[in-house]
Design a protein around this motif. Sequence first.
Motif, PDB file in Angstrom:
ATOM      1  N   UNK A 189       0.784  -1.229   0.000  1.00 41.71           N
ATOM      2  CA  UNK A 189       0.000   0.000   0.000  1.00 41.71           C
ATOM      3  C   UNK A 189       0.813   1.276   0.000  1.00 41.71           C
ATOM      4  N   UNK A 190       2.140   1.166  -0.054  1.00 39.67           N
ATOM      5  CA  UNK A 190       3.005   2.352  -0.079  1.00 39.67           C
ATOM      6  C   UNK A 190       3.236   2.750  -1.545  1.00 39.67           C
ATOM      7  N   UNK A 191       2.176   3.259  -2.167  1.00 42.36           N
ATOM      8  CA  UNK A 191       2.183   3.443  -3.618  1.00 42.36           C
ATOM      9  C   UNK A 191       3.150   4.546  -4.045  1.00 42.36           C
ATOM     10  N   UNK A 192       3.223   5.632  -3.298  1.00 44.32           N
ATOM     11  CA  UNK A 192       4.122   6.730  -3.679  1.00 44.32           C
ATOM     12  C   UNK A 192       5.589   6.294  -3.617  1.00 44.32           C
ATOM     13  N   UNK A 193       5.933   5.540  -2.570  1.00 49.11           N
ATOM     14  CA  UNK A 193       7.292   5.015  -2.472  1.00 49.11           C
ATOM     15  C   UNK A 193       7.557   4.030  -3.601  1.00 49.11           C
ATOM     16  N   UNK A 194       6.571   3.193  -3.890  1.00 47.24           N
ATOM     17  CA  UNK A 194       6.706   2.229  -4.983  1.00 47.24           C
ATOM     18  C   UNK A 194       6.921   2.937  -6.309  1.00 47.24           C
ATOM     19  N   UNK A 195       6.216   4.047  -6.518  1.00 44.96           N
ATOM     20  CA  UNK A 195       6.354   4.810  -7.759  1.00 44.96           C
ATOM     21  C   UNK A 195       7.770   5.363  -7.901  1.00 44.96           C
ATOM     22  N   UNK A 196       8.309   5.922  -6.822  1.00 48.00           N
ATOM     23  CA  UNK A 196       9.674   6.468  -6.883  1.00 48.00           C
ATOM     24  C   UNK A 196      10.692   5.370  -7.204  1.00 48.00           C
ATOM     25  N   UNK A 197      10.534   4.226  -6.579  1.00 48.25           N
ATOM     26  CA  UNK A 197      11.448   3.116  -6.833  1.00 48.25           C
ATOM     27  C   UNK A 197      11.311   2.597  -8.259  1.00 48.25           C
ATOM     28  N   UNK A 198      10.076   2.515  -8.749  1.00 48.42           N
ATOM     29  CA  UNK A 198       9.848   2.047 -10.117  1.00 48.42           C
ATOM     30  C   UNK A 198      10.456   3.003 -11.136  1.00 48.42           C
ATOM     31  N   UNK A 199      10.318   4.311 -10.885  1.00 50.17           N
ATOM     32  CA  UNK A 199      10.903   5.304 -11.792  1.00 50.17           C
ATOM     33  C   UNK A 199      12.426   5.225 -11.775  1.00 50.17           C
ATOM     34  N   UNK A 200      13.012   5.015 -10.582  1.00 49.78           N
ATOM     35  CA  UNK A 200      14.470   4.895 -10.482  1.00 49.78           C
ATOM     36  C   UNK A 200      14.955   3.646 -11.223  1.00 49.78           C
ATOM     37  N   UNK A 201      14.267   2.533 -11.022  1.00 54.72           N
ATOM     38  CA  UNK A 201      14.636   1.280 -11.697  1.00 54.72           C
ATOM     39  C   UNK A 201      14.527   1.433 -13.215  1.00 54.72           C
ATOM     40  N   UNK A 202      13.459   2.063 -13.662  1.00 52.19           N
ATOM     41  CA  UNK A 202      13.244   2.274 -15.101  1.00 52.19           C
ATOM     42  C   UNK A 202      14.330   3.169 -15.684  1.00 52.19           C
ATOM     43  N   UNK A 203      14.696   4.217 -14.955  1.00 54.35           N
ATOM     44  CA  UNK A 203      15.741   5.140 -15.407  1.00 54.35           C
ATOM     45  C   UNK A 203      17.077   4.413 -15.581  1.00 54.35           C
ATOM     46  N   UNK A 204      17.437   3.582 -14.588  1.00 55.85           N
ATOM     47  CA  UNK A 204      18.706   2.838 -14.672  1.00 55.85           C
ATOM     48  C   UNK A 204      18.668   1.855 -15.833  1.00 55.85           C
ATOM     49  N   UNK A 205      17.545   1.143 -15.984  1.00 58.03           N
ATOM     50  CA  UNK A 205      17.436   0.155 -17.059  1.00 58.03           C
ATOM     51  C   UNK A 205      17.575   0.817 -18.429  1.00 58.03           C
ATOM     52  N   UNK A 206      16.986   2.008 -18.587  1.00 56.66           N
ATOM     53  CA  UNK A 206      17.072   2.712 -19.871  1.00 56.66           C
ATOM     54  C   UNK A 206      18.489   3.183 -20.165  1.00 56.66           C
ATOM     55  N   UNK A 207      19.281   3.372 -19.104  1.00 57.12           N
ATOM     56  CA  UNK A 207      20.674   3.780 -19.323  1.00 57.12           C
ATOM     57  C   UNK A 207      21.525   2.616 -19.835  1.00 57.12           C
ATOM     58  N   UNK A 208      21.005   1.385 -19.713  1.00 59.73           N
ATOM     59  CA  UNK A 208      21.744   0.203 -20.125  1.00 59.73           C
ATOM     60  C   UNK A 208      21.181  -0.450 -21.385  1.00 59.73           C
ATOM     61  N   UNK A 209      19.895  -0.232 -21.640  1.00 60.51           N
ATOM     62  CA  UNK A 209      19.222  -0.957 -22.725  1.00 60.51           C
ATOM     63  C   UNK A 209      18.413  -0.005 -23.594  1.00 60.51           C
ATOM     64  N   UNK A 210      18.249  -0.325 -24.878  1.00 55.38           N
ATOM     65  CA  UNK A 210      17.356   0.470 -25.724  1.00 55.38           C
ATOM     66  C   UNK A 210      15.899   0.279 -25.322  1.00 55.38           C
ATOM     67  N   UNK A 211      15.062   1.243 -25.666  1.00 52.97           N
ATOM     68  CA  UNK A 211      13.655   1.210 -25.239  1.00 52.97           C
ATOM     69  C   UNK A 211      12.898   0.001 -25.775  1.00 52.97           C
ATOM     70  N   UNK A 212      13.336  -0.554 -26.902  1.00 54.66           N
ATOM     71  CA  UNK A 212      12.618  -1.682 -27.491  1.00 54.66           C
ATOM     72  C   UNK A 212      13.244  -3.028 -27.136  1.00 54.66           C
ATOM     73  N   UNK A 213      14.125  -3.041 -26.141  1.00 50.64           N
ATOM     74  CA  UNK A 213      14.757  -4.295 -25.720  1.00 50.64           C
ATOM     75  C   UNK A 213      13.771  -5.100 -24.876  1.00 50.64           C
ATOM     76  N   UNK A 214      13.773  -6.429 -25.061  1.00 51.90           N
ATOM     77  CA  UNK A 214      12.809  -7.279 -24.347  1.00 51.90           C
ATOM     78  C   UNK A 214      12.960  -7.172 -22.838  1.00 51.90           C
ATOM     79  N   UNK A 215      14.180  -7.001 -22.337  1.00 53.64           N
ATOM     80  CA  UNK A 215      14.402  -6.969 -20.889  1.00 53.64           C
ATOM     81  C   UNK A 215      13.918  -5.672 -20.239  1.00 53.64           C
ATOM     82  N   UNK A 216      13.596  -4.657 -21.036  1.00 53.96           N
ATOM     83  CA  UNK A 216      13.125  -3.398 -20.472  1.00 53.96           C
ATOM     84  C   UNK A 216      11.668  -3.501 -20.042  1.00 53.96           C
ATOM     85  N   UNK A 217      10.983  -4.523 -20.553  1.00 55.06           N
ATOM     86  CA  UNK A 217       9.531  -4.619 -20.379  1.00 55.06           C
ATOM     87  C   UNK A 217       9.136  -4.777 -18.916  1.00 55.06           C
ATOM     88  N   UNK A 218       9.877  -5.567 -18.135  1.00 50.96           N
ATOM     89  CA  UNK A 218       9.485  -5.780 -16.738  1.00 50.96           C
ATOM     90  C   UNK A 218       9.522  -4.478 -15.949  1.00 50.96           C
TER      91      UNK A 218
END
Length: 442
Positions: A189-218
Amino acid sequence: RRVESLYFMGKACELHVNPQEAQMYFSNALQAIKRCGQHEKRAMAHMYSVVLGSLARCYEDQEMFRESEGLFLEQLSLLKEKPQENRHEIATTLHNLATNYFSSGELQKAIEMFEQGMEMWASDSSSDPLRVSTTMVCMGWCLVQSCQYERALPLLLKGVAIKKECLPYEHFDVANSLRMLSTCCEMMGEVNKAMRLAEEAHFIALSRLPRNHADIVVFVQQLAACKRKTGNLDEAIQLIQQCIPIQKSNLPASRRNLCTLLNNLGLCYQDKGMFREAMRTWEDCLVARRSFLPPDHPDIGDTLWNLGAACQKRGDIVAASERWRECLSVRERCLPSHHPYFTDVLEVLGDIAYTREQYGEALQLHRRRCDILMTVNPKSSDVATAYHSTGICYFKLSQLDEAEHALSQALKIKTEIYSAGDDRIATTERSLHVVWQRKFGQ
């Protein structure tokens, strides 16, 4: 030398993503070892263990989980012949066996193996902290999938902290661990904290992989889940729809993630009141999951639950009941008897049975739900509701003492958690008075 040659040929096939040929070479290497005498086997014990593990992982990659389980267990037995010398290898094999159980949907077995692996790492002061953190994070993720969020959170927090300390910030493992931690926070139920963590994870993943890479989907999936929880349904749908073509282009390797996307897309449609679209999406998801998962896998149960909810929203209670009974059957085959995932489906099936005046069946379902909820949090509003439903069923069956006890328990919990005069307290009080009127003839 022949065994080594076969083994290295198998490894070469692995590098070229040819699991069938790798399996053939590893199998031949294993058979060559087993044809040796006991003295030769002892002399090549290390290679024996390595071949067992390689063949097991090969089977696991092909989702042949029973075969891989047997090989991991054989490897574990071999390593335990010299436990002090093989502590690291034993811990690694326990980890691999746990991930095999996790992939096959046997979550409780997976948790037990992870726990044994953690104990093995803890007993060795020379353990690599990164390997320890990997077991921590994987066990935490397994606990998340088992709805044991309070147990999962400290493991994920510690695992993420170790990975951030030992790895570059932009490392993929850091991103993946943050994503898992985000999911845990979201489910708590800690949705705001979850959102910040999800955005951070997504940002790091995009720095390593192209947007259309299969591993970016998760990472996009988790971001979309947080968007949905905060009511940004259009953004969530757009994110998911961007990922579906990526996953379809990477089949069959991506079929599990594709199904998760379809499941989450259906949830967004349902939240928007688009029940026809939700049902169509979940039907596609169910067909896909049944094509490659065992029939008693938890993911199949989840999809059946969602389909039942969509049928109910459309007013088709008969179809909803059928889907929910299928869901209950699947969960009974794959989850421990007191798993929290049973409570929702037991409640709705109990309510349907009550509406149909099948009070004996309704009582059985609501009592079972109450027993499970008592093991999770005995003072929760859900327990109070379960006691109330159980009491009403007892009343309909003229078991007045049992009805009085159940409703009194419901009233006790409600008066502890709700303010005086709350309608939920008044509802149970009225039901209790009806029981007393029947019981004492007043």
